[in-house]
Design an enzyme around this catalytic site. Structure first.
Site, PDB file in Angstrom:
ATOM      1  N   THR A  52       0.818  -1.211   0.000  1.00  0.00           N
ATOM      2  CA  THR A  52       0.000   0.000   0.000  1.00  0.00           C
ATOM      3  C   THR A  52       0.848   1.255   0.000  1.00  0.00           C
ATOM      4  O   THR A  52       0.465   2.280  -0.578  1.00  0.00           O
ATOM      5  CB  THR A  52      -0.932   0.011   1.230  1.00  0.00           C
ATOM      6  OG1 THR A  52      -1.774  -1.138   1.175  1.00  0.00           O
ATOM      7  CG2 THR A  52      -1.790   1.263   1.283  1.00  0.00           C
ATOM      8  N   TYR A  66      -7.950   0.594  -3.810  1.00  0.00           N
ATOM      9  CA  TYR A  66      -6.829   1.127  -4.582  1.00  0.00           C
ATOM     10  C   TYR A  66      -6.032  -0.041  -5.130  1.00  0.00           C
ATOM     11  O   TYR A  66      -6.299  -1.206  -4.822  1.00  0.00           O
ATOM     12  CB  TYR A  66      -5.921   1.993  -3.686  1.00  0.00           C
ATOM     13  CG  TYR A  66      -5.440   1.256  -2.463  1.00  0.00           C
ATOM     14  CD1 TYR A  66      -4.276   0.496  -2.504  1.00  0.00           C
ATOM     15  CD2 TYR A  66      -6.172   1.283  -1.278  1.00  0.00           C
ATOM     16  CE1 TYR A  66      -3.846  -0.214  -1.404  1.00  0.00           C
ATOM     17  CE2 TYR A  66      -5.754   0.575  -0.169  1.00  0.00           C
ATOM     18  CZ  TYR A  66      -4.589  -0.171  -0.235  1.00  0.00           C
ATOM     19  OH  TYR A  66      -4.180  -0.875   0.853  1.00  0.00           O
ATOM     20  N   SER A  99       1.521  -7.564  -0.500  1.00  0.00           N
ATOM     21  CA  SER A  99       2.237  -8.460   0.406  1.00  0.00           C
ATOM     22  C   SER A  99       1.529  -9.790   0.643  1.00  0.00           C
ATOM     23  O   SER A  99       2.151 -10.749   1.099  1.00  0.00           O
ATOM     24  CB  SER A  99       2.503  -7.773   1.746  1.00  0.00           C
ATOM     25  OG  SER A  99       1.312  -7.563   2.472  1.00  0.00           O
ATOM     26  N   THR A 132       1.151  -4.184   4.313  1.00  0.00           N
ATOM     27  CA  THR A 132       0.858  -4.454   5.721  1.00  0.00           C
ATOM     28  C   THR A 132       0.246  -5.826   5.978  1.00  0.00           C
ATOM     29  O   THR A 132       0.263  -6.306   7.113  1.00  0.00           O
ATOM     30  CB  THR A 132      -0.075  -3.371   6.293  1.00  0.00           C
ATOM     31  OG1 THR A 132      -1.299  -3.348   5.542  1.00  0.00           O
ATOM     32  CG2 THR A 132       0.585  -2.010   6.261  1.00  0.00           C
ATOM     33  N   ASP A 133      -0.295  -6.483   4.944  1.00  0.00           N
ATOM     34  CA  ASP A 133      -0.985  -7.751   5.184  1.00  0.00           C
ATOM     35  C   ASP A 133      -0.078  -8.811   5.778  1.00  0.00           C
ATOM     36  O   ASP A 133      -0.500  -9.582   6.642  1.00  0.00           O
ATOM     37  CB  ASP A 133      -1.609  -8.261   3.879  1.00  0.00           C
ATOM     38  CG  ASP A 133      -2.919  -7.568   3.553  1.00  0.00           C
ATOM     39  OD1 ASP A 133      -3.353  -6.706   4.338  1.00  0.00           O
ATOM     40  OD2 ASP A 133      -3.507  -7.881   2.505  1.00  0.00           O
ATOM     41  N   LYS A 205      -0.703  -6.785  12.913  1.00  0.00           N
ATOM     42  CA  LYS A 205      -1.777  -5.963  12.361  1.00  0.00           C
ATOM     43  C   LYS A 205      -3.082  -6.328  13.059  1.00  0.00           C
ATOM     44  O   LYS A 205      -3.564  -7.458  12.966  1.00  0.00           O
ATOM     45  CB  LYS A 205      -1.893  -6.199  10.854  1.00  0.00           C
ATOM     46  CG  LYS A 205      -2.868  -5.266  10.135  1.00  0.00           C
ATOM     47  CD  LYS A 205      -2.807  -5.490   8.631  1.00  0.00           C
ATOM     48  CE  LYS A 205      -3.733  -4.548   7.883  1.00  0.00           C
ATOM     49  NZ  LYS A 205      -3.634  -4.733   6.416  1.00  0.00           N
ATOM     50  N   GLU A 326      -3.844 -27.016  28.717  1.00  0.00           N
ATOM     51  CA  GLU A 326      -5.062 -27.363  27.998  1.00  0.00           C
ATOM     52  C   GLU A 326      -5.038 -28.808  27.522  1.00  0.00           C
ATOM     53  O   GLU A 326      -6.060 -29.505  27.535  1.00  0.00           O
ATOM     54  CB  GLU A 326      -5.228 -26.415  26.806  1.00  0.00           C
ATOM     55  CG  GLU A 326      -6.348 -26.771  25.828  1.00  0.00           C
ATOM     56  CD  GLU A 326      -7.716 -26.746  26.473  1.00  0.00           C
ATOM     57  OE1 GLU A 326      -8.580 -27.535  26.055  1.00  0.00           O
ATOM     58  OE2 GLU A 326      -7.924 -25.940  27.404  1.00  0.00           O
TER      59      GLU A 326
END
Length: 370
Positions: A52, A66, A99, A132-133, A205, A326
């Site tokens: 981006t 975009y 990305s 950013t992904d 993110k 767990e």
């Protein structure tokens, strides 16, 4: 006897004149202080991969719609003449992709290029522009495999440069400031986003439409304000120059799959991942990396057949998986991801699998350490 009219005023004026004359004489007697001589500016290389931060939309209102990776690195740098005041900056175009299209091969290629740059004695720091992904995966990967104490800063933006209130220009400026700063040496791979200095190890993110998208569950390392760096903490985990991993010895990454946990799971998803060639499966479990009782037999069978099983948590803010809390991990020969989210657990597992003869005990040690 009363003083003559105005005498006090004339005396005060004369005294003030003497003071000014004496001060001027003293100033004239003092040698001039030489102006500080500016040393050469740090050299920072910007390695561009697209994303981006290199995107463009049809109008200033297109901040979420975009095309990514449209603007080449030379134009990005040309749009920021202020960088010349911070460092001697040059750019390289490694890739020009969104990305989400990053592959293991591209990760390895990028890591090798960054490693070569930081070995150059003329280079003081490296900035990687990135979508950013998957920025959090790449920054963690570099943090694990590039053996240097020189600053490496990964940066992106949430809005393309064509958008109203675009964040890419300031983020890139901050990244160069950080990469040029001696205070960033030895801090590991860093992420510069929205004025924050984050560790590439745990930055993630958290939202996809705000400029404040990136954060760490343990807080930022510092901030960049008006071109200056301010630090609050350091990373305690092992990284970069102290890592046992070395990108110069890695030519490929083994396949690792993530299976996302939810209610009503289908155990065949895990079997399909192993059949497709996954050497390890990261279970992105609910809560404390929980595994449904009807999934346990499948994971145990896969582990018995040689596939590594890593329990992580899908919890967004600080999923912290406790060993044997767990599930009986010791009994099942499983590994827990500590505080790493599933995508970072995938990166660490893939890097660890490049070590010969990796055991589950060794992989668990690596998760505690990094």
């Amino acid at each position: 006897m009363r003083p003559l009219p105005g005498l006090a005023h004339r005396l005060a004026t004369a005294a003030a004149g003497l003071v000014l004359w004496a001060g001027a004489g003293l100033a004239a007697a003092q040698p001039a202080t030489p102006a500080p001589v500016a040393g050469p500016k740090p050299v920072v290389v910007v390695v561009a991969t697209g994303g981006t931060i290199a995107g463009a939309g049809a109008s200033a209102l297109n901040s979420a719609t975009y095309q990514a990776a449209k603007v080449p690195v030379d134009k990005l740098l040309a749009g920021l003449p202020e960088l010349a005041e911070v460092a001697t900056v040059r750019g390289e175009q490694a890739f020009q992709i969104a990305s989400e299209s990053f592959t293991n091969d591209k990760l390895v290629a990028l890591g090798k290029r960054v490693s070569a740059l930081v070995k150059d004695p003329s280079v003081d720091g490296v900035v990687v522009t990135h979508g950013t992904d998957t920025l959090e995966e790449t920054s963690f990967f570099l943090n694990l495999v590039v053996r240097t104490d020189k600053p490496i800063v990964v940066v992106g933006s949430m809005r393309p440069g064509s958008a109203m209130s675009a964040d890419g220009a300031l983020n890139l400026y901050d990244a160069v400031v950080l990469a040029a700063s001696p205070t960033a040496r030895g801090q590991g791979v860093l992420v510069a986003m929205n004025d924050d200095i984050l560790s590439g190890r745990d930055a993630s993110k958290r939202v996809n439409i705000k400029t404040s998208a990136f954060s760490s569950p343990w807080g930022p390392l510092g901030m960049i304000v008006e071109g200056k760096t301010y630090w609050f903490r350091s990373l305690a985990k092992r990284h970069t120059a102290n890592s046992e991993f070395d990108i110069d010895r890695i030519d490929a990454l083994p396949e690792v799959a993530i299976v996302y946990g939810s209610g009503a799971m289908n155990p065949s998803l895990y079997e399909a991942a192993a059949k497709a060639g996954a050497k390890a499966i990261v279970h992105a479990g609910t809560g404390n990396g929980s595994v449904a009782n009807y999934v346990v037999p499948t994971l145990r069978a896969l582990r018995a057949a040689g596939t590594l099983v890593v329990r992580s948590s899908r919890v967004g803010e600080g999923g912290f998986v406790l060993r044997n809390a767990e599930q009986p991990d010791d009994q099942y020969d499983w590994v827990v991801a500590h505080d790493l989210n599933p995508q970072k657990a995938k990166i660490l597992t893939a890097v660890a699998l490049t070590l010969p003869g990796l055991t589950t005990a060794e992989l668990q040690r690596i998760f505690w350490t990094y």
